[in-house]
Scaffold this motif. Structure first.
Motif, short mmCIF file in Angstrom:
data_model
loop_
_atom_site.label_atom_id
_atom_site.label_comp_id
_atom_site.label_asym_id
_atom_site.label_seq_id
_atom_site.Cartn_x
_atom_site.Cartn_y
_atom_site.Cartn_z
N ILE A 246 -8.79 2.17 3.99
CA ILE A 246 -7.77 2.74 4.31
C ILE A 246 -7.27 4.04 3.68
CG2 ILE A 246 -4.72 2.24 4.83
CD1 ILE A 246 -5.84 -0.59 4.29
N GLY A 247 -7.54 4.33 2.41
CA GLY A 247 -6.86 5.62 2.02
C GLY A 247 -8.20 6.60 1.91
N ALA A 248 -8.94 6.67 2.50
CA ALA A 248 -10.30 7.61 2.12
C ALA A 248 -10.77 8.07 3.36
CB ALA A 248 -11.31 7.07 0.82
N ALA A 249 -10.73 6.74 5.12
CA ALA A 249 -11.74 7.69 5.72
C ALA A 249 -10.75 8.28 5.72
CB ALA A 249 -11.76 6.26 6.55
N ARG A 250 -11.95 9.28 6.65
CA ARG A 250 -11.18 11.00 7.16
C ARG A 250 -10.48 10.34 8.34
NH1 ARG A 250 -16.30 14.69 5.70
NH2 ARG A 250 -16.10 14.50 3.37
N ASP A 251 -11.16 9.65 8.95
CA ASP A 251 -10.74 9.46 11.22
C ASP A 251 -9.53 8.53 10.93
OD1 ASP A 251 -12.06 6.54 12.59
OD2 ASP A 251 -12.72 7.71 10.50
N THR B 176 -1.69 -2.37 -5.35
CA THR B 176 -1.32 -0.66 -5.86
C THR B 176 -2.24 -0.01 -5.05
OG1 THR B 176 -1.32 -1.74 -8.57
CG2 THR B 176 -1.19 0.95 -8.17
N LYS B 177 -3.14 0.04 -4.32
CA LYS B 177 -3.70 0.87 -4.37
C LYS B 177 -3.21 0.41 -2.49
CE LYS B 177 -7.01 3.82 -2.52
NZ LYS B 177 -7.62 4.96 -3.47
N LEU B 178 -2.93 -0.40 -2.23
CA LEU B 178 -2.32 -0.37 -0.58
C LEU B 178 -0.83 0.01 -0.80
CD1 LEU B 178 -2.88 -1.88 1.96
CD2 LEU B 178 -1.27 -3.58 1.06
N LYS C 237 0.80 0.39 10.35
CA LYS C 237 -0.20 -0.16 10.84
C LYS C 237 -0.21 -0.89 9.22
CE LYS C 237 -2.16 -0.99 14.55
NZ LYS C 237 -1.01 -0.48 15.37
N ILE C 238 -0.13 0.05 7.57
CA ILE C 238 -0.71 -0.69 6.75
C ILE C 238 1.40 -1.26 6.49
CG2 ILE C 238 -0.56 0.77 4.39
CD1 ILE C 238 -1.57 2.81 5.38
N SER C 239 2.25 -0.61 6.76
CA SER C 239 3.62 -1.66 6.63
C SER C 239 3.45 -2.96 7.49
CB SER C 239 4.13 -0.93 7.32
OG SER C 239 4.66 -0.81 8.27
#
Length: 1094
Positions: A54-59, A102-104, A119-121
């Motif tokens: 979720i944090g690292a993907a570019r698209d 923590t990462k989320l 979507k993250i929320s």
């Protein structure tokens, strides 16, 4: 820096791509790999990997999809080492969980794309829910969300409130000032999106609070309402709709919060409803907001000076908004699909709202402002006005029944002319009004206005428009369902002639409706329908033997229904050999059904049931055909789906056959259509067991084990439990009639059944259904008809009764506490229904106690004594229902425990004496009956009490209006009780002859068939002894006996004995019975009485 190895991320990245593949086989393999290689074996690695993706993907699509999968996996159910089910995320080790969450949170704060952040929320909210519901803390979450709510970017502020909306439980309620301040600030945010998100979050948070805590946030309401006017001024219908939906939630939670600002809100909402620049959904949401107040706080609506008049005006206006670009109704008339979805249209919203207003505010409030419009609308040149007026009458008739039924003549004078209106949609609406009124004003409509209605509707059956004539036939269904056959008989020729013509119509929906109407008329006309049998049955058989194409399936189903209802109406004898032909046809149709959605299947089940009722035991050979599909339906398990995504939820919402239930952060889909089928199938099993009796025994044990007993605990659907409770006694009865009352087979079936019956008495959650379970229990004991409960069973029954009574006391206490609440007036209807449910429950419990005492007598006393404090409290209660219940229980002790009942005299005597003076007729009846039972069964220990009880029994007889409909059973029970005391305990009665003379004055007994035999048997005893009271009043004796015979209060051996004694009295006293007969009885009663006296 990633906490996972690069190869793990590479594998996970490939998996995410495969999960999104358009190729079904690739996607299925990926789902299987996800489940087996990740979710089941290393969920913490999977969730950490997803969080990092979720944090690292570019698209953005990958980040968004990873967040969706994260939420789905986190919410899955997992077994703990102790085999308990728990949510996936909360089951992780504490260290893993802290790292992942923590990462989320880091992703949530840093994400710049709005859709991905949403979507993250959702994923954050799911994890937060799990911590909140398990009373565990995630302190960083609240801190992060409050920081987000202050962020410079509006999108991030919106996200914070989006999480609060989804999981309001994470808001720490002890920090009231901080919470209120955060909401107040957000309500004034420069961004409309943030203000709306805050509104939605506040509504969710507010709903999660107790009533007491809700009041602490009332002062925020003006700030909430200030959000709406600027949005309306900008004409943004979508945003205004969202705001109105949030207000609807608040209104449902606490309508009284709006009291200080209600009139302002009414005026604003009305301005939205009438603003045609806004879209229909927005206007309808404003209407829904106002209707919500009628649902939850009718008193506030009634008191507002504008509400009722403005709402009715706007509803009627919306109801004229139909048929746009279809002035002559050509498009409407050409439609063959009459079930087209119209629920989102303004005219339907207006109709539904009128219905709610009428039901919640009542006729006294609604009628005057409604009828200030309707006559003018009916005279309007615009057909839409006339249509709206008629639909308004349809909408309000149920809620305004009490007021409108007295004005029915005038209402019909308004409606009936519409059946000749030049516009077809107005005539259709006239038919609709007639049909609805026939249901809502039954039976007055059918008894007093049958000629007006039938004479007006018959010509409409010959309308040139198929849709109009079909609806006229549909209105006839409503009318005939509630009509006596004598009312219909003079019209049958014309009705059936017209309906016969409809069967020839080219439109299939007209033919289908004609069949339904003919079926209803046959059901109502019964034997009078026989003369039409020869012309109609061949036509129906022709349909059943004819086209089998898919489009004709419903027509054939209706023909089946019609044919079998006609068979039921005319009876087996008139049916003759057609009975065999008809069931063979049904069998052929059943064999040819291949599609699961074939409507013939459901109709067929009911048709078999009707043919069983017609043919009785002749139907037995067909059971082998009928039972397999019926048992399959009745055995169906609940179809329950856990919906993982918003897309799934949306898809299921569009399907009428599903009910969606939110449960612990998930949405559960329950297929209601299959449960309705299950209910119908069990209902038909009741019919077969009832009709076929002992011949149904070959199926009874299997049905009991696999359908009836599991059905008692089918908690997905109340009606299934209720109908299963109806089925159990019939299955026992079938076994008893087949194998015998003392057979091992019956004993075995009962042993397998009774434990479950006792179990459901403690497990059933719904009060009305619990009453059905007690009824099932006592009816089952009654079927066995002998000692059938062990001491263990009786103890379990008392356990269940104790639990039921404690719950009942809690409900009574809660009602008492709420009686003085501010909104008590609005809860009155629900309160009365709740009290009625409790009264039914107590009544059925009482019958269960009665049945146990009846067959087990004094052996039930030891378990029964455990509740003695409850009985005592009920007997002294100010509540009449409780006093009556206690007296009825004590009456059973007196009746079935004989002299043992004297041990409880301290509890019983005073309530019996006081009960005879009670204002409640039901209590006087129970008390008088109890005194009579004590005389009959109590033995010498009760003699002294009975001698003193005579006086209070006479007081019961002298009650004002003692022979009125309400009081007569109490009066007659007191009269019979005196007879029992005089017969069984005369020695205890001072001045017996004087008492007899006084008692004689209170005859006759003509209503209570249980009380009458005792009184008249004692009268016969006095005649046999030639007691001076009866010898000197022989004429009165004859009249009293004649009145009892006339009322059918006496029958059998008692009647024969009393008549014989009376005849001897007439002979001894040389009394002329013939002249007494002529003077005191009408001709038909004279004939009946002569039949007894010869």
């Amino acid at each position: 820096m990633s906490l996972l190895a690069p190869d793990v991320h590479a594998e996970l990245g490939q998996l995410l791509v495969a999960l999104q593949s358009k190729d079904n086989s690739i996607r299925s393999q990926a789902e299987e790999h996800l489940q087996n290689s990740w979710t089941n074996t290393r969920p913490e690695v999977l969730l950490m990997g997803l969080a990092e993706q979720i944090g690292a993907a570019r698209d953005t699509s990958t980040r968004s999809f990873a967040a969706v999968i994260f939420r789905r996996i986190a919410s899955k159910t997992r077994k703990t080492p102790t085999s308990e089910n728990t949510d996936m995320f909360i089951s992780l080790s504490k260290d893993h969980a802290i790292l992942i969450r923590t990462k989320l949170l880091e992703n949530l704060v840093q994400e710049s794309d709005r859709n991905v952040r949403n979507k993250i929320s959702d994923a954050v909210a799911e994890v937060g829910r799990q911590y909140s519901e398990n009373s565990e803390s995630w302190p960083e979450l609240l801190q992060a969300l409050f920081s987000l709510s202050q962020a410079p970017e509006a999108g991030k502020r919106e996200t914070a409130f989006r999480v609060f909306t989804t999981t309001p439980g994470i808001i720490e309620k002890q920090h009231e000032e901080v919470v209120a301040q955060a909401f107040a600030s957000a309500f004034k945010d420069e961004s409309v999106a943030v203000r709306l998100a805050a509104m939605e979050a506040f509504a969710a948070f507010f709903r999660s609070l107790s009533k007491k805590n809700q009041a602490k946030y009332y002062n925020l309401l003006p700030e909430v309402l200030n959000i709406l006017p600027p949005i309306k001024e900008s004409n943004d219908s979508d945003d205004l709709s969202k705001a109105l939906v949030a207000l609807i939630e608040l209104a449902e939670s606490s309508p009284k919060m709006f009291k200080p600002v209600f009139n302002t809100l009414v005026q604003f909402s009305i301005s939205v409803i009438q603003d045609k620049e806004l879209n229909d959904l927005c206007r309808q949401n404003a209407l829904e907001l106002m209707a919500t107040f009628a649902d939850y706080s009718p008193s506030m609506c009634k008191k507002d000076p504008n509400y009722t008049t403005d709402m009715i005006t706007q509803c009627l206006s919306l109801m004229t908004d139909l048929g746009e670009d279809d002035e002559d109704a050509a498009e409407w008339l050409s439609a063959d699909d009459l079930d087209q979805e119209e629920s989102d249209q303004n005219h339907v919203a207006g109709e539904h709202c009128m219905d709610r207003l009428a039901n919640k505010l009542g006729g006294l409030v609604i009628l005057q402002p409604t009828f200030s419009w309707l006559p003018r609308m009916m005279q309007s040149m615009a057909w839409r006005d006339r249509h709206a007026a008629l639909m308004a009458i349809s909408a309000i008739s149920e809620g305004c029944r009490e007021q409108m039924i007295g004005e029915l003549k005038q209402v019909l004078e308004l409606v009936v002319p519409a059946l000749k209106d030049p516009h077809p949609r107005v005539r259709w609406a006239g038919c609709n009004a007639i049909g609805q009124m026939s249901t809502d004003f039954a039976p007055t409509m059918q008894k007093d206005y049958y000629d007006v209605v039938l004479s007006a509707i018959l010509p409409v059956l010959e309308s040139p428009e198929a849709r109009v004539k079909s609806h006229a036939a549909a209105a006839l269904v409503n009318f005939c369902e509630e009509a006596e056959k004598s009312v219909l008989e003079p019209y049958l020729d014309r009705l059936l002639s017209s309906l016969y013509q409809l069967l020839q119509n080219e439109k299939r929906y007209v033919q289908e409706q004609a069949l339904s109407t003919i079926a209803t008329i046959a059901d109502a006309a019964e034997k009078n329908f026989a003369k039409y049998y020869d012309s109609l049955m061949p036509l129906l058989v022709n349909v059943l033997q004819g086209q089998s194409e898919r489009e004709y399936r419903l027509l054939r189903a209706k023909a089946m229904e019609c044919a079998t209802l006609i068979a039921l109406a005319v009876g087996r004898e008139r049916l003759g050999p057609d009975a065999q032909m008809l069931v063979q046809l049904l069998g052929t149709i059943q064999q040819n059904i291949t599609d699961a959605d074939d409507p013939q299947s459901q109709y067929l089940m009911h048709c078999w049931g009707r043919m069983c009722r017609v043919m009785g035991k002749e139907f037995l050979p067909y059971l082998q055909t009928v039972m397999p599909p019926l048992l399959e339906l009745a055995s169906a398990k609940a179809d329950v789906q856990i919906l993982d995504s918003d897309e799934q939820v949306e898809q299921f919402q569009q399907d009428d056959g599903w009910e969606l239930v939110p449960l612990r952060g998930k949405t559960i889909g329950i297929r209601t259509s299959s449960m309705d089928d299950k209910y119908m199938a069990i209902e038909l099993l009741v019919v077969y067991a009832q009709v076929l009796e002992g011949d149904f025994a070959i199926f009874a044990a299997e049905i009991m084990e696999k359908i009836a007993i599991p059905g008692l605990a089918f908690f997905f659907h109340d009606p299934v439990r209720v109908v299963s409770a109806k089925l159990v006694p019939y299955l026992l009865s079938s076994y008893k009639k087949h194998f015998g009352p003392d057979s091992n087979e019956l004993n075995g079936l009962w042993a397998a059944t009774v434990e479950k019956l006792l179990e459901v008495l403690s497990a059933e959650p719904a009060i009305d259904t619990l009453a059905e379970m007690y009824q099932c229990f006592y009816e089952s004991v009654e079927v066995i008809g002998r000692v059938c409960l062990s001491e263990h069973h009786m103890e379990r029954f008392i356990d269940a009764a104790h639990s039921t009574l404690e719950d009942y006391k809690d409900r009574v206490q809660q009602r008492t506490e709420e009686a003085n609440a501010e909104d008590a007036e609005d809860e009155q209807e629900e309160l009365m229904l709740a009290i009625e449910d409790d009264q039914t429950l107590l009544s059925d419990m009482n019958k269960a106690f009665h049945c146990i005492f009846k067959y087990h007598g004094k052996t039930f006393l030891r378990p029964w004594e455990r509740l003695i404090n409850t009985y005592e409290a009920f007997l002294k209660s100010p509540d009449a229902t409780q006093r009556q219940w206690g007296l009825c229980i004590m009456d059973d002790v007196l009746e079935y425990c004989g002299p043992e009942s004297s041990h409880y005299a301290n509890y019983i005597t005073q309530p019996l004496l006081h009960g005879c003076k009670d204002q409640s007729p039901a209590i006087r009846q129970a008390a008088a009956y109890g005194i009579g039972i004590a005389a009959h069964h109590g033995g010498p220990a009760w003699s002294a009490f009975l001698g003193g009880a005579i006086q209070v029994l006479f007081e019961a007889l002298q009650f004002p209006d003692a022979r009125s409909e309400d009081n007569v059973y109490a009066t007659e029970n007191a009269c019979a009780a005196i007879a029992k005391v005089l017969h069984f305990n005369a020695a205890a009665v001072p001045s017996v002859d004087q008492v007899i003379a006084e008692w004689f004055k209170y005859l006759p007994i003509t209503n209570d068939e249980e009380a009458a035999p005792y009184a008249y048997a004692y009268l016969a005893e006095l005649i046999d002894k030639q007691h001076p009271v009866v010898v000197s009043q022989a004429a009165a004796v004859f009249v009293f006996v004649g009145q009892a015979l006339e009322a059918d209060a006496l029958s059998g051996q008692t009647a024969a004995r009393v008549v014989a004694a009376t005849k001897s009295l007439l002979t001894i006293t040389n009394t002329d019975a013939a002249s007494l007969l002529l003077q005191n009885f009408p001709p038909e009663s004279q004939q009946l009485i002569r039949g007894y006296f010869g």
